[in-house]
Design a protein around this motif. Sequence first.
Motif, short mmCIF file in Angstrom:
data_model
loop_
_atom_site.label_atom_id
_atom_site.label_comp_id
_atom_site.label_asym_id
_atom_site.label_seq_id
_atom_site.Cartn_x
_atom_site.Cartn_y
_atom_site.Cartn_z
N ALA A 1 0.81 -1.21 0.00
CA ALA A 1 0.00 0.00 0.00
C ALA A 1 0.85 1.26 0.00
O ALA A 1 0.46 2.29 -0.56
CB ALA A 1 -0.93 -0.01 1.21
N ALA A 2 2.02 1.20 0.66
CA ALA A 2 2.85 2.39 0.80
C ALA A 2 4.26 2.00 1.19
O ALA A 2 4.49 0.95 1.78
CB ALA A 2 2.24 3.31 1.86
N SER A 3 5.19 2.90 0.89
CA SER A 3 6.60 2.61 1.21
C SER A 3 7.41 3.90 1.26
O SER A 3 7.08 4.87 0.58
CB SER A 3 7.18 1.69 0.14
OG SER A 3 8.56 1.48 0.38
N THR A 4 8.48 3.86 2.06
CA THR A 4 9.49 4.92 2.03
C THR A 4 10.86 4.28 2.14
O THR A 4 11.01 3.14 2.58
CB THR A 4 9.35 5.93 3.20
OG1 THR A 4 9.39 5.23 4.43
CG2 THR A 4 8.10 6.76 3.09
N ARG A 5 11.84 5.07 1.77
CA ARG A 5 13.24 4.69 1.91
C ARG A 5 13.84 5.58 2.99
O ARG A 5 13.77 6.81 2.88
CB ARG A 5 13.94 4.89 0.56
CG ARG A 5 15.42 4.64 0.58
CD ARG A 5 15.98 4.53 -0.81
NE ARG A 5 16.23 5.83 -1.44
CZ ARG A 5 16.77 5.97 -2.65
NH1 ARG A 5 17.11 4.91 -3.36
NH2 ARG A 5 16.98 7.16 -3.15
N LEU A 6 14.40 4.98 4.03
CA LEU A 6 15.00 5.73 5.13
C LEU A 6 16.50 5.78 4.90
O LEU A 6 17.19 4.75 4.91
CB LEU A 6 14.66 5.06 6.47
CG LEU A 6 13.15 4.86 6.70
CD1 LEU A 6 12.90 4.19 8.03
CD2 LEU A 6 12.39 6.16 6.60
N VAL A 7 16.98 6.99 4.67
CA VAL A 7 18.35 7.22 4.23
C VAL A 7 19.21 7.68 5.41
O VAL A 7 18.87 8.67 6.07
CB VAL A 7 18.39 8.28 3.10
CG1 VAL A 7 19.79 8.44 2.55
CG2 VAL A 7 17.40 7.92 1.99
N PRO A 8 20.32 6.98 5.67
CA PRO A 8 21.18 7.38 6.80
C PRO A 8 21.76 8.78 6.61
O PRO A 8 21.93 9.25 5.48
CB PRO A 8 22.31 6.34 6.77
CG PRO A 8 21.86 5.25 5.89
CD PRO A 8 20.84 5.82 4.95
N PRO A 9 22.11 9.44 7.72
CA PRO A 9 22.76 10.75 7.63
C PRO A 9 24.04 10.66 6.80
O PRO A 9 24.75 9.65 6.85
CB PRO A 9 23.09 11.10 9.08
CG PRO A 9 22.30 10.17 9.93
CD PRO A 9 21.98 8.97 9.10
N GLY A 10 24.31 11.71 6.02
CA GLY A 10 25.54 11.77 5.25
C GLY A 10 25.45 11.14 3.87
O GLY A 10 26.39 11.23 3.09
N MET A 11 24.33 10.52 3.54
CA MET A 11 24.20 9.87 2.24
C MET A 11 23.57 10.80 1.19
O MET A 11 24.16 11.05 0.15
CB MET A 11 23.40 8.59 2.35
CG MET A 11 23.26 7.87 1.04
SD MET A 11 22.40 6.31 1.28
CE MET A 11 23.65 5.23 0.69
N ALA A 12 22.39 11.31 1.47
CA ALA A 12 21.74 12.25 0.56
C ALA A 12 21.94 13.68 1.04
O ALA A 12 22.13 14.60 0.24
CB ALA A 12 20.25 11.93 0.46
N TYR A 13 21.87 13.85 2.34
CA TYR A 13 22.06 15.15 3.01
C TYR A 13 22.90 14.90 4.26
O TYR A 13 23.11 13.75 4.65
CB TYR A 13 20.70 15.73 3.44
CG TYR A 13 19.70 15.87 2.33
CD1 TYR A 13 19.80 16.91 1.40
CD2 TYR A 13 18.63 14.98 2.21
CE1 TYR A 13 18.87 17.05 0.38
CE2 TYR A 13 17.69 15.11 1.19
CZ TYR A 13 17.81 16.14 0.28
OH TYR A 13 16.91 16.28 -0.72
N ALA A 14 23.32 15.98 4.91
CA ALA A 14 24.04 15.82 6.18
C ALA A 14 23.13 15.14 7.21
O ALA A 14 23.57 14.31 8.00
CB ALA A 14 24.50 17.19 6.71
N GLU A 15 21.83 15.46 7.14
CA GLU A 15 20.86 14.86 8.04
C GLU A 15 20.34 13.54 7.47
O GLU A 15 20.50 13.26 6.29
CB GLU A 15 19.64 15.80 8.24
CG GLU A 15 19.97 17.20 8.70
CD GLU A 15 20.26 18.17 7.56
OE1 GLU A 15 20.40 19.36 7.85
OE2 GLU A 15 20.38 17.75 6.39
#
Length: 150
Positions: free
Chosen positions: A59-73
């Motif tokens: 039904a739904a999904s997100t990708r949880l990105v560790p700090p420092g990978m896409a942004y500093a946060e």
Amino acid sequence: MNLNWILKRFDELTPFELYQLLRLRSEVFVVEQNCVFLDMDNKDQQCWHLLGWDGDLLAASTRLVPPGMAYAEMSIGRVVSSPQLRGKGIGRELMLESIKAAHELFGKNNIRIGAQLYLEKFYQSLGFHTDGDVYLEDGIKHVEMLYQPS
């Protein structure tokens, strides 16, 4: 809606889960939004994935990105809900579950997202504030937003 939420690292996803995840993202980001882009960007492997199931339907999904990978946060990305189930509050539930999971995984710190501009008010209703200028990504207007936990 009573979804079954599952949080997994990429290498823990079953072939069925991975197929459904990539299919849903393709259905929405490529077909529905008519956006030709390479969804598989070699970040998935280092991320966690939150999947909300309604029986066998993703039904739904997100990708949880560790700090420092896409942004500093830390970041929440690839936010997607099934067109079949929209209008039932799934997007809000998805984001609340994602914020909670991101804080459990990476600590109760700030979360930065690159939001599609038309969803700015939705994200503001969840506590994000706009933090930058509008920019184009794959032909779609986006804006960076920041969530600062209280």
